[in-house]
Design an enzyme around this catalytic site. Sequence first.
Site: not given
Ligand SMILES: NC(=O)C1=CN([C@@H]2O[C@H](COP(=O)(O)OP(=O)(O)OC[C@H]3O[C@@H](n4cnc5c(N)ncnc54)[C@H](O)[C@@H]3O)[C@@H](O)[C@H]2O)C=CC1
Ligand SMILES: CC(=O)C(=O)O
Ligand SMILES: [Mg+2]
Length: 621
Positions: A144, A197, A287-288, A310, A451, A495
């Site tokens: 993961y 993504r 997912e993603d 998710d 991540n 996570n």
């Molecule tokens: N810890 C966890 O369980 C999870 C973590 N994530 C992580 O969160 C991150 C975002 O995922 P999503 O929301 O799905 O992506 P997304 O693409 O939907 O959203 C990204 C956001 O970040 C903003 N952004 C991009 N560059 C920027 C900058 N320089 N300054 C400020 N804002 C900026 C964008 O405008 C957008 O609003 C990814 O890295 C993903 O791996 C996502 C899901 C679960």
């Molecule tokens: C953890 C997860 O789902 C992500 O980073 O997209």
């Molecule tokens: Mg994900």
Amino acid sequence: MFSTASRSLLCCSHAKGPHRALASILTKSPALDTPSLQCRDYHEVTGNIICPNVVRGIDHLRDPRLNKGLAFTLEERQALGIHGLLAAKFKTQEEQLDICRISIDRYEDNLNKYLYLVELQDRNEKLFFRLLSENIEKYLPIVYTPTVGLACQRFGLIYRRPRGLFITINDKGHIFNILKNWPEPDVRAIVFTDGERILGLGDLGAYGMGIPVGKLSLYTALAGIKPHQCLPITLDVGTDNQDLLEDPLYIGLRQKRVRGKEYDEFIDEFMEACVQRYGQNTLLQFEDFALINAGRLLKKYRHKYCTFNDDIQGTAAVAVAGLMAAVRVTKRKLSENIYLFLGAGSAANGIANLTVAAMVAEGLSEKQARERVYMFDVDGLLSTRREGGVPEHAKSFGKDIEPEKDFEACVAKIKPSCLIGCSTVGGAFTTNVLQQMARNTDRPVIFALSNPTSKAECTAQAAYDNTEGRCIFASGSPFPPVKYNGKEFHTGQGNNSYIFPGVALGVIATATHHIPETMFLTAARTLAHYVSEEDLAIGRIYPSLAELKEVSVAIAIEVAKMAYDEGLGSVYPIPRNFSMHIRRCQYEFNYVVNLPDRYTWPESAKVDYKRSRGHLHPCNT
Ligand SMILES: NC(=O)C1=CN([C@@H]2O[C@H](COP(=O)(O)OP(=O)(O)OC[C@H]3O[C@@H](n4cnc5c(N)ncnc54)[C@H](O)[C@@H]3O)[C@@H](O)[C@H]2O)C=CC1
Ligand SMILES: CC(=O)C(=O)O
Ligand SMILES: [Mg+2]
């Protein structure tokens, strides 16, 4: 993954002549003409569709679902016709696990560890899942995040054997037929991506396959969902990643992404084909997907299918659970915090909306709750006065305030007590940002959820160092323990892996037909209850990863109860004891005896066996 011979299905009672005799032996009937273990029983025992009377001996070594390596007993080796194909030594599964651990430790590079585990899964499924489920802290970072991210980036190089389905835009009109090619008929859950993504790494196209595969490994390792019930799928509609389009190793469609009407029709057909193939209650986990599709597709399908996203909902639940646990340290109710999100995409909106629901449950009106949540995206603070306004997907969090493009200035002006990073921007929580958080409040909450590790908004160490050790920290990918002021802290991993396996188990076990938002709030509360005083004392607002299996079952039980309270469950009669019902649905990690213990080898069969000098198997006769 599947041997050709193991694909055909033939019930023991269909077997004729010597085949029938052998079927009886292999299906453990005490009387040769009354086989007692039919295909369905065998399936129950092994979680496998394969009827033993059509499986050649060698398939027990080649098929990862059947293979036990040196753990096959003498009796099994003889009855299956594999005696001599294995070294003389008999090993227990425990001894094999030791060898696996030694083998993996020999690799220094995490990608090589990943490859070892992939190969193990292809060779001996039960050993793989038992290894993973008993060593979660050690191997979760390999199968993961963060290593799976690297594996996706190098997928063209490491791709060996198919695991999961690739359905391309060129298959439009034929998706149901592609699904029919998957050799398992009893799929209950599908995790799928279009690869746009992948973690915070952007558009990886067909290389994104590592993600559904990894997520489903956790379905089994953490929640005990049977592997044959899980199907990973990559929807290949092309990629806009120029590097991949020019990469000679790229394994996907070498074209720009298809978008608009054609894409939507493709997803529509895919959703329909899945339920047509596997039934109305098939769990479909998005997912993603990229921001432009994630939220709108969830809205489109959430009341029509048994589905969830998710990244929006699973992430929301894990983050809100962390915020709930943090209340015990900060002594501030959820509704007394000010929240600032860096990133206003899928994850941020999911978390923000569920936090609003939790604040409403504490007594605020929805309007009051939303007023406490600020967001900052790539174009700056979400201000209604900014050029271009607030994007549609985050409209309800826009504020009528002065626009601001400097994030550090925002942290100083808004003075959030909780800072949540979902921006994909590694290091965005600078020293200044963190020090400002320490000035904003005595116990600032800082989540760096992006991540993989390289994209985390800050490290655990930086968060402690710049807040005089007063912060409450969580990150999407794991960080090593932090040393501050002579004390060691073990920060938690915020996570969605704490949530989706348990939710999926609860949903599958009750054949729930929809997944309401409230299920994720229930999952969040269940997870938060698992956080002990000892966890909090070492800086962790989540239970240890070692408790993930127990947590997943607890979430599944609560989800299952809720499914019936809300009239969504469809397994009848309604289970009287949910805990027992859930556990009965789970995978058996230990080897099952290929000659189950109710089998006693009939004397007559022994004679036949001796006469045929070990060649009694129908495929050998
Ligand atoms: N810890 C966890 O369980 C999870 C973590 N994530 C992580 O969160 C991150 C975002 O995922 P999503 O929301 O799905 O992506 P997304 O693409 O939907 O959203 C990204 C956001 O970040 C903003 N952004 C991009 N560059 C920027 C900058 N320089 N300054 C400020 N804002 C900026 C964008 O405008 C957008 O609003 C990814 O890295 C993903 O791996 C996502 C899901 C679960
Ligand atoms: C953890 C997860 O789902 C992500 O980073 O997209
Ligand atoms: Mg994900």
